[in-house]
Design a protein around this motif. Structure first.
Motif, PDB file in Angstrom:
ATOM      1  N   TYR A 135       0.856  -1.187   0.000  1.00 12.14           N
ATOM      2  CA  TYR A 135       0.000   0.000   0.000  1.00 12.14           C
ATOM      3  C   TYR A 135       0.892   1.237   0.000  1.00 12.14           C
ATOM      4  O   TYR A 135       1.768   1.380   0.850  1.00 12.14           O
ATOM      5  CB  TYR A 135      -0.889   0.026   1.238  1.00 12.14           C
ATOM      6  N   LEU A 145       0.344  -5.685   9.305  1.00 12.13           N
ATOM      7  CA  LEU A 145       0.696  -4.621   8.358  1.00 12.13           C
ATOM      8  C   LEU A 145       1.983  -3.967   8.839  1.00 12.13           C
ATOM      9  O   LEU A 145       2.019  -3.360   9.910  1.00 12.13           O
ATOM     10  CB  LEU A 145      -0.435  -3.595   8.272  1.00 12.13           C
ATOM     11  N   HIS A 197       3.258 -10.760   6.095  1.00 13.68           N
ATOM     12  CA  HIS A 197       2.577  -9.495   6.351  1.00 13.68           C
ATOM     13  C   HIS A 197       2.442  -8.695   5.054  1.00 13.68           C
ATOM     14  O   HIS A 197       3.076  -9.006   4.051  1.00 13.68           O
ATOM     15  CB  HIS A 197       3.363  -8.660   7.367  1.00 13.68           C
ATOM     16  N   ASP A 198       1.603  -7.654   5.098  1.00 12.69           N
ATOM     17  CA  ASP A 198       1.538  -6.682   4.011  1.00 12.69           C
ATOM     18  C   ASP A 198       2.395  -5.483   4.396  1.00 12.69           C
ATOM     19  O   ASP A 198       2.833  -5.357   5.545  1.00 12.69           O
ATOM     20  CB  ASP A 198       0.093  -6.263   3.751  1.00 12.69           C
ATOM     21  N   LEU A 255       3.124  -1.169   4.193  1.00  9.21           N
ATOM     22  CA  LEU A 255       2.638   0.195   3.985  1.00  9.21           C
ATOM     23  C   LEU A 255       3.819   1.124   3.737  1.00  9.21           C
ATOM     24  O   LEU A 255       4.758   1.166   4.535  1.00  9.21           O
ATOM     25  CB  LEU A 255       1.856   0.659   5.220  1.00  9.21           C
ATOM     26  N   VAL A 271      -7.678  -0.680   3.064  1.00 10.67           N
ATOM     27  CA  VAL A 271      -6.696  -1.743   3.284  1.00 10.67           C
ATOM     28  C   VAL A 271      -7.383  -3.106   3.386  1.00 10.67           C
ATOM     29  O   VAL A 271      -6.983  -4.070   2.730  1.00 10.67           O
ATOM     30  CB  VAL A 271      -5.853  -1.458   4.547  1.00 10.67           C
ATOM     31  N   ARG A 310      -7.552  -6.658   0.777  1.00 12.17           N
ATOM     32  CA  ARG A 310      -7.278  -8.019   1.252  1.00 12.17           C
ATOM     33  C   ARG A 310      -8.457  -8.937   0.921  1.00 12.17           C
ATOM     34  O   ARG A 310      -8.273 -10.069   0.473  1.00 12.17           O
ATOM     35  CB  ARG A 310      -7.032  -8.009   2.762  1.00 12.17           C
TER      36      ARG A 310
END
Length: 235
Positions: free
Chosen positions: A10, A34, A98-99, A101, A184, A188
């Motif tokens: 992101y 995140l 994890h994602d 940012l 966000v 997902r």
């Protein structure tokens, strides 16, 4: 957490003073799994900033060595200082499931989108120029010439809003945090490919209100306020 091992990335960008840092901090409290990429910079620390928490503060020489070693996903010169996003954060996020940012400016966002074409980009806008100027002055960190330069830069950056997937107008903080969380989570959910519950469908609908195609009409008055700047409070 993303349904696959490849992290969702992101990107969040905004003119200085738009409240991006506050939104980002709140988002990290609201959404699990995140990770936040802490940028590297050559600028000096400000106020109560801490090395390794707000930025990784390094010398120009160190920054150039990282460029030569190919350690940055993106880097840019902003207001005479260098900023960069290290590839290591993306590798770490992927390893942990994890994602990621990224808080970066429009220059860096364009670079990231060329490298990571499926990155999700979010542009945060102030309600209007007058509000942004008030926020910049209220911070009381910068001299007048810096504030004027930031307002001029903001006008240029805001013109790039239509290169982003989502546009978030940061008028009321609580609502803005909820919308950012929805963006966000909806991405997902979209990648999961499964049937959504009623609550999840509402999250997606809230996020869709901020999608570029659905936000254009609300952005036009903001653009107009920057094309006819208010008289400086110091004049």
């Amino acid at each position: 957490m993303s349904s696959s091992s490849k992290p969702l990335v992101y990107i969040i960008s905004a003119p200085s003073g738009s409240g991006k840092s506050t939104l980002t901090n709140e988002l990290l409290k609201l959404v699990s799994n995140l990770d936040f990429s802490i940028s590297y910079t050559t600028r000096a620390l400000r106020g109560s900033e801490q090395n390794g928490k707000h930025y990784h503060f390094i010398s120009v020489e160190q920054f150039n060595r990282m460029i030569e070693a190919g350690e940055f996903l993106e880097y840019a010169n902003v207001h005479g200082n260098c900023y960069g996003t290290a590839r290591q954060f993306l590798r770490d996020a992927g390893r942990n499931g994890h994602d990621l940012l990224l808080d970066i400016d429009v220059q860096g966002a364009a670079q990231i989108k060329r490298t990571l074409t499926d990155a999700i980009s979010i542009f945060v806008l102030p309600p209007d120029r007058k509000t942004l100027e008030w926020r910049l002055r209220n911070r009381s960190e910068d001299p007048e010439d810096v504030i004027e330069r930031r307002l001029l830069t903001a006008s240029r950056e805001i013109a790039e809003y239509d290169k982003y997937d989502y546009v978030l107008i940061n008028d009321r903080l609580e609502e803005s945090c909820e919308k950012l969380r929805a963006i966000v989570l909806s991405e997902r959910l979209r990648r999961s490919g499964r049937r959504l519950s009623e609550q999840e469908t509402k999250i997606v609908e809230l996020a869709e209100c901020c999608r570029l195609a659905n936000a254009r009409d609300r952005v036009q008055p903001i653009l107009l306020s920057f094309s006819t700047p208010a008289t400086s409070a110091s004049s």
